[in-house]
Design an enzyme around this catalytic site. Sequence first.
Site, PDB file in Angstrom:
ATOM      1  N   TYR A 304       0.783  -1.203   0.066  1.00 47.81           N
ATOM      2  CA  TYR A 304       0.135   0.288  -0.185  1.00 47.81           C
ATOM      3  C   TYR A 304       1.031   1.062  -0.358  1.00 47.81           C
ATOM      4  O   TYR A 304       1.559   0.901   1.195  1.00 47.81           O
ATOM      5  CB  TYR A 304      -1.466   0.004   0.818  1.00 47.81           C
ATOM      6  CG  TYR A 304      -1.709   1.061   1.119  1.00 47.81           C
ATOM      7  CD1 TYR A 304      -3.064   0.428   0.760  1.00 47.81           C
ATOM      8  CD2 TYR A 304      -1.830   2.492   1.810  1.00 47.81           C
ATOM      9  CE1 TYR A 304      -4.516   1.771   0.227  1.00 47.81           C
ATOM     10  CE2 TYR A 304      -2.920   3.840   1.958  1.00 47.81           C
ATOM     11  CZ  TYR A 304      -3.976   2.926   0.473  1.00 47.81           C
ATOM     12  OH  TYR A 304      -5.268   4.105   0.714  1.00 47.81           O
ATOM     13  N   TYR A 348      -6.297   5.392  -7.044  1.00 48.43           N
ATOM     14  CA  TYR A 348      -6.805   5.212  -5.268  1.00 48.43           C
ATOM     15  C   TYR A 348      -8.158   5.171  -5.025  1.00 48.43           C
ATOM     16  O   TYR A 348      -8.630   5.642  -5.004  1.00 48.43           O
ATOM     17  CB  TYR A 348      -6.521   6.790  -4.579  1.00 48.43           C
ATOM     18  CG  TYR A 348      -6.511   7.019  -3.228  1.00 48.43           C
ATOM     19  CD1 TYR A 348      -5.557   6.807  -2.625  1.00 48.43           C
ATOM     20  CD2 TYR A 348      -7.715   7.840  -2.836  1.00 48.43           C
ATOM     21  CE1 TYR A 348      -5.412   6.269  -1.194  1.00 48.43           C
ATOM     22  CE2 TYR A 348      -7.564   7.816  -1.678  1.00 48.43           C
ATOM     23  CZ  TYR A 348      -6.503   7.548  -0.248  1.00 48.43           C
ATOM     24  OH  TYR A 348      -6.606   7.273   0.915  1.00 48.43           O
TER      25      TYR A 348
END
Length: 395
Positions: A304, A348
């Site tokens: 991430y 995102y």
Amino acid sequence: MNATIVGIGETRYTKWGGISDQSEFSLACEAILKALDDAGLTADDVDGLASFAGDRNEAILVAQALGIPELRFADMVWLPGGGGAPASVGHAALAIESKRAEVVVAYRSLCQGQFVRFGAGPEQVWPKVERGFLVARDLVEAEFGWMVPYGVYNATTGMAMIVRRHMHLYGTTTEQMGLVAVQTRAHANRNPRAVMHGRPMTLEDHASSPMVADPLRRFDCCLESDGAAAVVVTTTERARNAKSKPVELLGYEEAVGPRYGYAGFANHNMPEEDYTTGGGTRVASRLWESTGVNPSDVDVAQIYDHYTGMVLIAFEDFAFCERGEGGPFAEDGSLPFNTAGGSLSEAYVHGLNHVVEGVRQLRGESTSQVDGAELCLVTGAAGVPGSALLLGRTR
């Protein structure tokens, strides 16, 4: 685990505000239907839905819109923001193993152009003012109450302090963070789905990008985008008849340490020994122990990447290198990561697109394919309570 990923789906990804002809809810449904089609299933087969971090697209309304005959399992992971994407798939697997459901879809739709930035903190949506005092409207804003007087009022300012401390303690450099940004951008330029496809980046571009919150520059920060993704999980037995190649769920873990709360996002109240970590060491040690896999066995990782510096710290949390060696590990380049472009350059979607890319790698379908990839680690966000998955190629 007796649970297998059999389908993946994504909508188009655009910059913030790029999708105005479709609602965020509609995008969630589209991603789910695409994932079901990839699996050779329909909404009639689904009996479970899972998401995370306060997804606005409520499961019962998604079930109604898709015509799901019976929803037996609906789950919302409480881990904040990008910490929960792996956990949403993990919870789907737990539902299947416990026979609460047979086909569960984990999904995430995030249309920031329609709802402003998710997790903006109080700098965009200020609390109301009463008698000269700002009044928090919820517990998260109350957490910020200790930090706002010092100028920490969103994720970027909060994570910047953790990264700056890492630089102070271990000599981590801007150039090492730039390597993360440049590498993920290179992957995005091979991925036509990526928001930043066709926009190459050099280390010089990174170093000259505007400072947002020292030491984080613009290209150290994730994109602001619109889009949705979904992942279908079912039993290993049912996966044998899947339309696309199934991918094994080898392990899943989630954990929150003491005094962690929203951690780097809002309160910075974690113990000293956790402060310059991403808070992922507990998740990592349990994952490696439960699966019997060593970090050196991993062929490709989806880390991430809300901020480049937090990727370097995640390398250390998951024991790919020693504490403080995340920067040199990035220079070494021995671990392929974020092969679709990640949050820095693909989109995102709070990391569910990282799970999708992990599946593509193990099917042999990535646009930046790692030859012979058999094991893929997918992590949630560092710096907040997180989770992780270990995926394996089906033999």
